[in-house]
Design a protein around this motif. Structure first.
Motif, PDB file in Angstrom:
ATOM      1  N   ALA A  55       0.847  -1.187   0.000  1.00 35.44           N
ATOM      2  CA  ALA A  55       0.000   0.000   0.000  1.00 35.44           C
ATOM      3  C   ALA A  55       0.882   1.237   0.000  1.00 35.44           C
ATOM      4  CB  ALA A  55      -0.894  -0.004   1.229  1.00 35.44           C
ATOM      5  N   ALA A  56       1.887   1.212   0.858  1.00 31.88           N
ATOM      6  CA  ALA A  56       2.764   2.371   0.969  1.00 31.88           C
ATOM      7  C   ALA A  56       3.433   2.668  -0.364  1.00 31.88           C
ATOM      8  CB  ALA A  56       3.818   2.115   2.037  1.00 31.88           C
ATOM      9  N   LYS A  57       3.807   1.602  -1.071  1.00 29.10           N
ATOM     10  CA  LYS A  57       4.480   1.791  -2.353  1.00 29.10           C
ATOM     11  C   LYS A  57       3.559   2.418  -3.388  1.00 29.10           C
ATOM     12  CE  LYS A  57       7.063  -2.185  -2.077  1.00 29.10           C
ATOM     13  NZ  LYS A  57       6.938  -3.533  -2.570  1.00 29.10           N
ATOM     14  N   SER A  58       2.285   2.038  -3.319  1.00 28.21           N
ATOM     15  CA  SER A  58       1.410   2.429  -4.416  1.00 28.21           C
ATOM     16  C   SER A  58       0.714   3.773  -4.202  1.00 28.21           C
ATOM     17  CB  SER A  58       0.361   1.343  -4.644  1.00 28.21           C
ATOM     18  OG  SER A  58      -0.447   1.240  -3.499  1.00 28.21           O
ATOM     19  N   TYR A  59       0.885   4.380  -3.047  1.00 30.37           N
ATOM     20  CA  TYR A  59       0.217   5.667  -2.853  1.00 30.37           C
ATOM     21  C   TYR A  59       0.716   6.702  -3.851  1.00 30.37           C
ATOM     22  CZ  TYR A  59      -1.407   3.785   1.527  1.00 30.37           C
ATOM     23  OH  TYR A  59      -1.994   3.007   2.463  1.00 30.37           O
ATOM     24  N   GLN A  60      -0.196   7.505  -4.297  1.00 31.22           N
ATOM     25  CA  GLN A  60       0.149   8.472  -5.336  1.00 31.22           C
ATOM     26  C   GLN A  60       0.465   9.857  -4.767  1.00 31.22           C
ATOM     27  OE1 GLN A  60       0.320   7.549  -8.672  1.00 31.22           O
ATOM     28  NE2 GLN A  60       0.145   5.540  -7.731  1.00 31.22           N
ATOM     29  N   TYR A  61       0.434   9.967  -3.442  1.00 25.59           N
ATOM     30  CA  TYR A  61       0.641  11.285  -2.858  1.00 25.59           C
ATOM     31  C   TYR A  61       2.068  11.769  -3.061  1.00 25.59           C
ATOM     32  CZ  TYR A  61      -3.663  10.169  -0.546  1.00 25.59           C
ATOM     33  OH  TYR A  61      -4.947   9.826  -0.291  1.00 25.59           O
ATOM     34  N   GLN A  62       2.235  13.064  -3.011  1.00 25.97           N
ATOM     35  CA  GLN A  62       3.570  13.616  -3.124  1.00 25.97           C
ATOM     36  C   GLN A  62       4.233  13.596  -1.759  1.00 25.97           C
ATOM     37  OE1 GLN A  62       2.932  17.469  -4.741  1.00 25.97           O
ATOM     38  NE2 GLN A  62       3.348  16.736  -6.801  1.00 25.97           N
ATOM     39  N   LYS A  63       5.538  13.561  -1.785  1.00 27.30           N
ATOM     40  CA  LYS A  63       6.272  13.609  -0.538  1.00 27.30           C
ATOM     41  C   LYS A  63       6.031  14.972   0.107  1.00 27.30           C
ATOM     42  CE  LYS A  63      10.815  12.951   1.360  1.00 27.30           C
ATOM     43  NZ  LYS A  63      12.230  12.833   1.121  1.00 27.30           N
ATOM     44  N   ILE A  64       5.636  14.972   1.379  1.00 26.34           N
ATOM     45  CA  ILE A  64       5.258  16.260   1.935  1.00 26.34           C
ATOM     46  C   ILE A  64       6.254  16.808   2.949  1.00 26.34           C
ATOM     47  CG2 ILE A  64       2.793  16.256   1.501  1.00 26.34           C
ATOM     48  CD1 ILE A  64       2.387  14.938   4.152  1.00 26.34           C
ATOM     49  N   MET A  65       7.047  15.948   3.557  1.00 28.05           N
ATOM     50  CA  MET A  65       8.093  16.452   4.438  1.00 28.05           C
ATOM     51  C   MET A  65       9.106  15.335   4.642  1.00 28.05           C
ATOM     52  SD  MET A  65       5.968  16.571   7.973  1.00 28.05           S
ATOM     53  CE  MET A  65       7.358  17.323   8.785  1.00 28.05           C
ATOM     54  N   ASP A  66      10.266  15.636   5.253  1.00 31.24           N
ATOM     55  CA  ASP A  66      11.214  14.543   5.373  1.00 31.24           C
ATOM     56  C   ASP A  66      11.357  14.064   6.814  1.00 31.24           C
ATOM     57  OD1 ASP A  66      13.811  16.886   4.669  1.00 31.24           O
ATOM     58  OD2 ASP A  66      13.084  16.217   6.623  1.00 31.24           O
ATOM     59  N   LEU A  67      11.955  12.895   6.922  1.00 31.86           N
ATOM     60  CA  LEU A  67      12.030  12.211   8.203  1.00 31.86           C
ATOM     61  C   LEU A  67      12.838  13.019   9.218  1.00 31.86           C
ATOM     62  CD1 LEU A  67      11.266   9.608   9.688  1.00 31.86           C
ATOM     63  CD2 LEU A  67      13.419   8.630   8.921  1.00 31.86           C
ATOM     64  N   THR A 103       8.678   3.785  20.574  1.00 28.78           N
ATOM     65  CA  THR A 103       8.682   3.556  19.129  1.00 28.78           C
ATOM     66  C   THR A 103       9.746   4.430  18.479  1.00 28.78           C
ATOM     67  OG1 THR A 103       7.171   5.339  18.565  1.00 28.78           O
ATOM     68  CG2 THR A 103       6.185   3.234  19.216  1.00 28.78           C
ATOM     69  N   ARG A 104       9.869   4.260  17.154  1.00 26.37           N
ATOM     70  CA  ARG A 104      10.887   5.030  16.441  1.00 26.37           C
ATOM     71  C   ARG A 104      10.307   5.487  15.101  1.00 26.37           C
ATOM     72  NH1 ARG A 104      15.174   4.068  12.762  1.00 26.37           N
ATOM     73  NH2 ARG A 104      14.221   2.088  12.219  1.00 26.37           N
ATOM     74  N   PRO A 105      10.327   6.797  14.822  1.00 26.98           N
ATOM     75  CA  PRO A 105       9.888   7.238  13.491  1.00 26.98           C
ATOM     76  C   PRO A 105      10.816   6.629  12.455  1.00 26.98           C
ATOM     77  CG  PRO A 105      10.115   9.102  14.986  1.00 26.98           C
ATOM     78  CD  PRO A 105      10.736   7.922  15.668  1.00 26.98           C
ATOM     79  N   LYS A 106      10.251   5.869  11.533  1.00 24.48           N
ATOM     80  CA  LYS A 106      11.092   5.064  10.657  1.00 24.48           C
ATOM     81  C   LYS A 106      11.183   5.648   9.252  1.00 24.48           C
ATOM     82  CE  LYS A 106      11.235   0.364   8.795  1.00 24.48           C
ATOM     83  NZ  LYS A 106      10.344  -0.782   8.557  1.00 24.48           N
ATOM     84  N   ALA A 107      10.051   6.112   8.749  1.00 25.82           N
ATOM     85  CA  ALA A 107      10.062   6.607   7.369  1.00 25.82           C
ATOM     86  C   ALA A 107       8.848   7.485   7.130  1.00 25.82           C
ATOM     87  CB  ALA A 107      10.040   5.433   6.396  1.00 25.82           C
ATOM     88  N   ILE A 108       8.983   8.334   6.109  1.00 28.34           N
ATOM     89  CA  ILE A 108       7.819   9.055   5.612  1.00 28.34           C
ATOM     90  C   ILE A 108       7.514   8.458   4.262  1.00 28.34           C
ATOM     91  CG2 ILE A 108       6.913  11.264   4.817  1.00 28.34           C
ATOM     92  CD1 ILE A 108       7.436  11.637   7.601  1.00 28.34           C
ATOM     93  N   GLU A 109       6.329   7.927   4.125  1.00 26.04           N
ATOM     94  CA  GLU A 109       5.944   7.415   2.820  1.00 26.04           C
ATOM     95  C   GLU A 109       4.717   8.169   2.380  1.00 26.04           C
ATOM     96  OE1 GLU A 109       7.876   2.989   3.159  1.00 26.04           O
ATOM     97  OE2 GLU A 109       5.712   3.209   3.251  1.00 26.04           O
ATOM     98  N   ASN A 110       4.932   9.082   1.436  1.00 22.95           N
ATOM     99  CA  ASN A 110       3.858   9.949   0.988  1.00 22.95           C
ATOM    100  C   ASN A 110       3.295  10.674   2.196  1.00 22.95           C
ATOM    101  OD1 ASN A 110       4.187   9.079  -1.752  1.00 22.95           O
ATOM    102  ND2 ASN A 110       3.477   7.118  -0.980  1.00 22.95           N
ATOM    103  N   ASN A 111       2.001  10.572   2.477  1.00 24.03           N
ATOM    104  CA  ASN A 111       1.557  11.324   3.652  1.00 24.03           C
ATOM    105  C   ASN A 111       1.368  10.442   4.880  1.00 24.03           C
ATOM    106  OD1 ASN A 111      -0.613  10.125   2.576  1.00 24.03           O
ATOM    107  ND2 ASN A 111      -2.020  11.825   2.895  1.00 24.03           N
TER     108      ASN A 111
END
Ligand SMILES: [Zn+2]
Length: 544
Positions: free
Chosen positions: A426-438, A466-474
């Motif tokens: 699902a994360a791979k297929s999202y069409q959203y634009q990258k909105i901010m970085d990790l 927990t640990r923030p791991k990645a930003i995938e789209n939004n």
């Protein structure tokens, strides 16, 4: 009789138009320079402001104000259009016979000069309804339009309008209203009507407005009619739920999420929560079927044309549809259609829905593939009628069938893997634009923790681990080391808190998603957690 709200509060000038900034800005610039197109093509879902904009264009064209910002809304010409008495504005409803006749002798009429203003303006509503010969007549006029004529064509179905017509117009695409736009509008109206209404109440109205201002205003009309007597009382969310008889879309999408994740327990808990809140389960089931139909349409690429929801809800549904096996979706629809029938003859309103949920969540299909279809039923259940099978499973869950415990634990464990796979795909297929970085998220993470703590101490404690791991789209992906934490954090109530803190801290809409750590140590814990969950189900704790 009092005026209905959507007429009473129809936007009269550009600044009153909400939610279409790309259109208002373009028009403002053009009007300031007195530039008008010969023809406009306004397209978009119903209730998004097309007709209002058409009238605003008509006003601007004939506004006599010397000011740069047009229309002024105050001069005689502006007034006459607001009141519907302007002779230079001709509105044609292409859906009615009268419209067809008017189009037929349009070519003759367009030669008459305007009476009071610079331009004679024709607004043709529902232009896609014109007959081919009417389109022809219109096209001929558009090919050599007299300079004192402006055409404004409005439609919800642009694909039905010949390209030869559209290409001669300046085109504006109206977007579905966002929840924020709708709430803003409803707030303005409530204020003018001296109606005090809670924010969550407005939100629920907005969610049920199909992404259109007109529907939102009609619903608010209904609410006002109901609370007339107690007007000095603040209207709360519960009152709206009672008046409109609706749950929010979130309740529906949440259930679908649980079904897709094959989470029998959460699906059943969810259904019971809705029932406990006093909602009519038949109505809920119908709303659910409507929702599922919309998913089916979106999954088959006709959603843009046929599904009417807010922009946010559309995104959520598109996300769900992308990751849903079509046959599985059909199966869900079938199960709940059956439940809808059964609902009419049962004492326990949620029972048919629970059976449907069990049937769906315990189907042995991989939800990630659309080609595989359904794998054969296991030998244990084959040959049984689906209903008996479901009843059997309900018995399992209630702990009356001891022998199948092991099987149940296995089922829970087996379904976990496809979910993980589903989520990463699902994360791979999202069409959203990258909105901010990790890095930015990590940087502000202590701030997030502090803010969450002020809402809920124990959730902050979970988040700390927990640990923030990645930003995938939004989506912000959090690495979680214990299934228990994942469950706590992803609980809707907690997720809402965390996501609202994200919005405050990062100033963007960021969704939360937890991923269990792949580490060996965590794996053991995970199995423990699943066994514990399964045992809870088997002991019947969760559904009593
Ligand atoms: Zn004016």
């Amino acid at each position: 009789m009092s005026q209905v709200l959507y007429r009473k509060y129809r936007p009269q000038i550009l600044d009153e138009l909400i939610g279409q900034p790309h259109i208002t800005q373009t028009l403002k610039n053009a009007f300031a320079q007195n530039l008008f197109a010969q023809a406009y093509f306004l397209t978009g879902p119903k209730g998004t402001g097309k007709t209002s904009t058409a009238r605003i264009i008509a006003k601007a064209a004939n506004c006599t104000s010397k000011a740069k910002i047009k229309p002024c809304g105050k001069c005689d010409n502006c007034h006459e259009i607001s009141e519907g008495s302007a002779l230079d504005l001709i509105e044609i409803d292409a859906a009615s016979n009268r419209g067809i006749e008017e189009i037929r002798d349009l070519r003759e009429k367009v030669n008459f000069l305007p009476v009071a203003g610079r331009f004679k303006v024709y607004i043709i509503d529902e232009v896609h309804m014109l007959t081919p010969e009417a389109f022809n007549a219109l096209l001929k006029t558009l090919e050599e339009p007299p300079s004192h004529i402006i055409f404004i064509l409005c439609t919800t179905e642009p694909q039905k309008v010949p390209q030869t017509i559209i290409s001669r117009c300046q085109r504006f695409d109206f977007k579905r209203a966002t929840i924020a736009d709708l709430i803003l509008r409803l707030k303005q109206i409530a204020k003018s009507e001296k109606l005090e209404i809670a924010d969550e109440a407005l939100r629920l109205i907005a969610q049920n407005a199909s992404g259109g201002f007109r529907d939102a205003e009609t619903l608010l009309d209904q609410v006002i009619a109901h609370v007339k007597d107690g007007k000095n009382q603040k209207v709360e969310l519960e009152k709206i739920q009672e008046i409109l008889g609706v749950t929010d879309d979130q309740a529906l999408s949440q259930l679908v999420d649980y079904l897709v994740a094959r989470d029998t327990r959460l699906a059943i808990l969810h259904l019971n929560k809705i029932s406990d809140l006093g909602f009519n389960m038949l109505q809920f089931t119908r709303n659910l079927l409507e929702y599922l139909r919309a998913l089916l349409l979106i999954a088959n690429n006709v959603g843009e044309d046929l599904v009417e929801v807010t922009a946010e809800q559309y995104d959520v549904m598109q996300r769900q549809a992308e990751n849903l096996d079509h046959q599985f979706l059909v199966k869900i629809i079938e199960a709940f259609s059956e439940a809808e029938n059964d609902l009419k003859n049962v004492q326990i309103a949620q029972l048919p829905l629970e059976l449907a949920a069990i049937k769906i969540t315990q189907t042995q299909t991989s939800p990630t593939s659309s080609d595989e279809g359904f794998s054969p039923k296991s030998s244990e259940t084959s040959g049984r009628h689906p209903k008996e099978e479901a009843k059997g499973n309900l018995a399992d869950i209630k702990g009356q069938n001891q022998s199948s415990r092991a099987q149940m634990v296995k089922n829970v464990a087996a379904t976990d893997k496809p979910i993980q796979k589903l989520q990463s795909e699902a994360a791979k297929s999202y069409q959203y634009q990258k909105i901010m970085d990790l890095a930015e998220v990590v940087n502000k993470w202590p701030e997030v923790l502090r803010a969450v703590k002020s809402h809920n101490h124990s959730i902050e404690a979970c988040l700390k681990a927990t640990r923030p791991k990645a930003i995938e789209n939004n989506f912000l992906i959090l690495e979680v080391f214990y299934p228990f934490h994942k469950e706590r954090i992803e609980d809707k109530k907690h997720r809402d808190i965390i996501e609202s803190v994200f919005a405050e801290t990062f100033k963007v809409k960021l969704y939360l998603k937890c991923e269990l750590s792949a580490k060996e140590k965590a794996k053991d814990e995970k199995t423990q957690g699943m066994i514990k969950t399964a045992q809870e189900i088997l002991n019947g704790k969760m559904i009593e």
